[in-house]
Design an enzyme around this catalytic site. Structure first.
Site, PDB file in Angstrom:
ATOM      1  N   GLY A 109       3.433   2.585  10.593  1.00  0.00           N
ATOM      2  CA  GLY A 109       4.461   3.656  10.494  1.00  0.00           C
ATOM      3  C   GLY A 109       4.940   4.072  11.639  1.00  0.00           C
ATOM      4  N   GLY A 113       3.164  -0.955   4.124  1.00  0.00           N
ATOM      5  CA  GLY A 113       3.332   0.523   3.772  1.00  0.00           C
ATOM      6  C   GLY A 113       4.524   0.750   3.509  1.00  0.00           C
ATOM      7  N   GLY A 114       5.197   1.634   4.275  1.00  0.00           N
ATOM      8  CA  GLY A 114       6.592   2.248   4.068  1.00  0.00           C
ATOM      9  C   GLY A 114       7.577   1.249   3.496  1.00  0.00           C
ATOM     10  N   GLU A 152      -6.224   4.898   8.089  1.00  0.00           N
ATOM     11  CA  GLU A 152      -6.106   6.569   7.822  1.00  0.00           C
ATOM     12  C   GLU A 152      -7.465   6.899   7.088  1.00  0.00           C
ATOM     13  OE1 GLU A 152      -2.648   5.760   5.658  1.00  0.00           O
ATOM     14  OE2 GLU A 152      -1.549   5.234   7.428  1.00  0.00           O
ATOM     15  N   HIS A 181      -9.247   1.502   5.384  1.00  0.00           N
ATOM     16  CA  HIS A 181      -7.801   1.626   6.086  1.00  0.00           C
ATOM     17  C   HIS A 181      -8.088   2.452   7.152  1.00  0.00           C
ATOM     18  CE1 HIS A 181      -3.608   2.830   6.493  1.00  0.00           C
ATOM     19  NE2 HIS A 181      -3.205   1.521   6.013  1.00  0.00           N
ATOM     20  N   SER A 232       4.096  -1.852  10.224  1.00  0.00           N
ATOM     21  CA  SER A 232       5.440  -1.941  10.369  1.00  0.00           C
ATOM     22  C   SER A 232       6.385  -3.365   9.943  1.00  0.00           C
ATOM     23  CB  SER A 232       6.175  -1.883  11.761  1.00  0.00           C
ATOM     24  OG  SER A 232       5.804  -0.391  11.802  1.00  0.00           O
ATOM     25  N   GLU A 280      -4.694  -4.789  10.975  1.00  0.00           N
ATOM     26  CA  GLU A 280      -3.696  -3.598  11.167  1.00  0.00           C
ATOM     27  C   GLU A 280      -3.925  -2.891  12.397  1.00  0.00           C
ATOM     28  OE1 GLU A 280      -2.018  -2.695   6.627  1.00  0.00           O
ATOM     29  OE2 GLU A 280      -3.588  -1.083   7.437  1.00  0.00           O
ATOM     30  N   ASN A 312       0.712  -1.186   0.087  1.00  0.00           N
ATOM     31  CA  ASN A 312      -0.191  -0.051   0.163  1.00  0.00           C
ATOM     32  C   ASN A 312       0.785   1.269   0.042  1.00  0.00           C
ATOM     33  OD1 ASN A 312      -1.839   2.026   0.482  1.00  0.00           O
ATOM     34  ND2 ASN A 312      -2.147   1.505   2.506  1.00  0.00           N
ATOM     35  N   TRP A 313       1.059   1.893  -1.043  1.00  0.00           N
ATOM     36  CA  TRP A 313       1.915   3.018  -1.427  1.00  0.00           C
ATOM     37  C   TRP A 313       1.395   4.263  -0.541  1.00  0.00           C
ATOM     38  CZ3 TRP A 313       3.962   3.070  -6.848  1.00  0.00           C
ATOM     39  CH2 TRP A 313       4.706   1.701  -7.199  1.00  0.00           C
ATOM     40  N   LYS A 314       0.160   4.575  -0.130  1.00  0.00           N
ATOM     41  CA  LYS A 314      -0.592   5.698   0.142  1.00  0.00           C
ATOM     42  C   LYS A 314      -0.286   6.568  -0.604  1.00  0.00           C
ATOM     43  CE  LYS A 314       0.194   3.357   4.852  1.00  0.00           C
ATOM     44  NZ  LYS A 314       0.225   3.443   6.236  1.00  0.00           N
TER      45      LYS A 314
END
Ligand code: 13P
Length: 253
Positions: free
Chosen positions: A174, A235-236, A98, A96, A214, A168, A10-12
């Protein structure tokens, strides 16, 4: 029963069109020939169309990070599942944390988005997870139960065959603070049990439950070793093709 693993990125809100294409050119070489698991990347909406063209024939799936419930309409700023499908999208991330916590999406909106995604013949990845204060108050299962019951209310198991769930925990996103493999397994086992209650054990055994929060090359192998962890939503660490390819291969550094 063996479930086919899914490792999803998930590149956000990261990467322009040019950056996306550069990534794909490198990434598809790094993961060429992998056939025993499914790989997905979810770039921002603006890059989906060209990303879909570059991924065609590679086996790497394309995902989107959200979708509206309607096919079209007066919904400024939203994107419909039909539009995503035309870009070559297979998976759509829904709910998600966010979206829930920064943009105020509630369980009812998430249920409707999920319905729209299924109606278009796309596969939803429904995200659930507790916040730190909820975990500390011993309310993790209660939160997961509410999120899942409400998002899936009104569906028959036959409508949900392509559903994927991503656990999640918000406190692990993150933050560099990954859930331990035991914490992930405990939550996944709870979710699978709840799916069994709602839709029957056969259904629950088939549904893939991903862990997100993470995930890195250092912890992927331990997470994937757990029986109820069927993949990861990264993610990251999915933003760099080398790093993400190591996660895809469960290559602990
Ligand atoms: P990080 O891997 O950056 O913690 O993000 C997890 C996530 O939210 C994936 O959807």
């Amino acid at each position: 029963m063996a479930r086919f693993p899914l490792i999803a990125g998930n590149w956000k809100m990261h990467k322009t069109v040019t950056e996306t294409l550069n990534y794909i050119h490198r990434f598809r070489e790094l993961v060429a020939g992998i056939e025993d698991r499914e790989i997905m990347i979810a770039p921002p909406f603006t890059a989906l169309y060209l990303a879909g063209r570059e991924l065609a024939g590679t086996g790497i799936r394309l995902g989107a990070q959200n979708a509206h419930w309607a096919e079209q309409g007066a919904f400024t700023g939203e994107i419909s599942p039909v539009m995503l499908k035309e870009c070559g999208v297979t998976y759509v991330i829904i709910g998600h944390s966010e979206r829930r916590n920064v943009f105020g999406e509630n369980d009812e909106m998430i249920r409707k988005r999920l319905e729209g995604v299924l109606k278009a013949g796309l596969r939803p990845i429904l995200c659930v997870g507790e916040r730190l204060e909820e975990r500390e108050a011993g309310r993790t299962f209660e939160v997961l139960e509410r999120q899942i019951r409400e998002a899936l209310s009104g569906f028959a198991p036959g409508d949900l065959g392509e559903l994927v769930i991503a656990y999640e925990p918000v406190w692990a996103i993150g933050t560099g603070r990954t859930a331990t493999p035991e914490q992930a397994e405990e939550a996944h086992r709870y979710v699978r049990g709840l799916l069994g209650e709602l839709f029957g054990d056969d259904f629950a055994e088939k549904i893939r439950i991903l862990y997100g929060g993470s995930v890195k090359p250092e912890n992927i192998a331990q997470l994937m070793a757990r029986p109820d962890v069927d993949g990861a939503l990264v993610g990251g660490a999915s933003l760099d093709p080398e790093t993400f390819s190591r996660i895809v291969k469960y290559e602990t550094l």
